[in-house]
Scaffold this active site. Structure first.
Site, mmCIF file in Angstrom:
data_model
loop_
_atom_site.group_PDB
_atom_site.id
_atom_site.type_symbol
_atom_site.label_atom_id
_atom_site.label_comp_id
_atom_site.label_asym_id
_atom_site.label_seq_id
_atom_site.Cartn_x
_atom_site.Cartn_y
_atom_site.Cartn_z
ATOM 1 C CG ASP A 106 -4.271 45.354 32.792
ATOM 2 O OD1 ASP A 106 -4.883 44.275 32.817
ATOM 3 O OD2 ASP A 106 -3.061 45.469 33.060
HETATM 4 N N1 URA Z 1 -0.086 43.098 30.158
HETATM 5 C C1 URA Z 1 -0.525 43.937 31.136
HETATM 6 O O1 URA Z 1 0.098 44.070 32.183
HETATM 7 N N2 URA Z 1 -1.669 44.594 30.906
HETATM 8 C C2 URA Z 1 -2.377 44.521 29.768
HETATM 9 O O2 URA Z 1 -3.405 45.176 29.626
HETATM 10 C C3 URA Z 1 -1.901 43.661 28.762
HETATM 11 C C4 URA Z 1 -0.750 42.951 28.978
#
Ligand code: URA
Length: 236
Positions: A106
């Site tokens: 993310d």
């Molecule tokens: N899980 C999440 O919620 N975000 C990420 O970036 C990676 C795994």
């Protein structure tokens, strides 16, 4: 023998467009095994040939494998109209066409991210069939409780009914946990903790399989993976 066109090799390895590469070759700027060559379509064996351009001897690599410590606020994508992407952060000496991140973190997640131009390799790393564990350090808005270990071990069922695989949860200290998952559903960790009533304040990927985020790789920095590090990924 691994025969390839001279202009294709130079264009990919020095990150120059094919048209400019052709012009460079026509102008006699490239030497092959010590001789000036002016034919861009010349087929050469990349495993044995010595190519020189601007006095630099080219060491041919079919693909490149980069490890990055992804900073916050950068998109896990190859390109975007307005926002900065992880590929934008790759320095010119490592950059080449066709780079993409191996899986996604993310925008607000930090840590270990691989960038490559090798689709087969990326598939091997991402494919849930390979069962490669990704380890994350999570700063939560509350503490984990005893019953959560079992819930994560059994497999969390997300709010939309999706069943997650078994995850390994470890308490590091107050409000901080380490979690290992072997799949990569959208916002998976945030959603998993959401199910048990905890919010994720910070998320950092600290390992991929047996490969740890190097401590000397600062936020936003990247470098080429060594062959040994590449193998560690598959050493769960
Ligand atoms: N899980 C999440 O919620 N975000 C990420 O970036 C990676 C795994």
């Amino acid at each position: 023998m691994n025969l390839k066109r001279l202009d294709k090799i130079i264009s990919s390895q020095f990150n120059i467009s094919r048209s400019i590469t052709k012009a460079i070759i026509h102008r006699g700027k490239v030497k092959v095994d010590g001789q000036v060559v002016r034919d861009p379509s010349l087929q050469v064996d990349v495993d044995s040939v010595c190519i020189e351009y601007k006095g630099q001897v080219l060491s041919y690599k079919e693909h490149i494998y980069i490890i990055m410590n992804k900073p916050k606020g950068v998109l896990s994508a190859s390109e975007d109209k307005s926002r900065e992407t992880v590929v934008d952060l790759v320095p010119p000496e490592l950059f080449r066409q066709g780079l993409f991140p191996v899986g996604r973190l993310d925008r607000d997640t930090t840590g270990l991210l691989l960038i490559t131009d090798d689709g087969d390799f990326a598939h091997m790393v991402i494919s849930p069939k390979k069962n490669i564990f990704k380890t994350y350090k999570v700063l939560l808005d509350g503490d984990i409780t005893e019953d959560m270990f079992e819930q994560f071990e059994k497999g969390i069922v997300l709010a939309d009914g999706t069943k997650c695989r078994s995850a390994k949860l470890k308490r590091v200290c107050e409000n901080t946990a380490e979690i290992k998952i072997s799949e990569g559903k959208y916002h998976q960790i945030k959603r998993m903790f959401g199910v048990v009533g905890l919010g994720v304040n910070e998320l950092e990927r600290v390992a991929l399989g047996g490969l740890k985020l190097p401590i000397n790789l600062g936020a936003g920095e990247c470098r080429e993976l060594t062959e040994a590090e590449k193998n560690q990924i598959f050493d769960n």
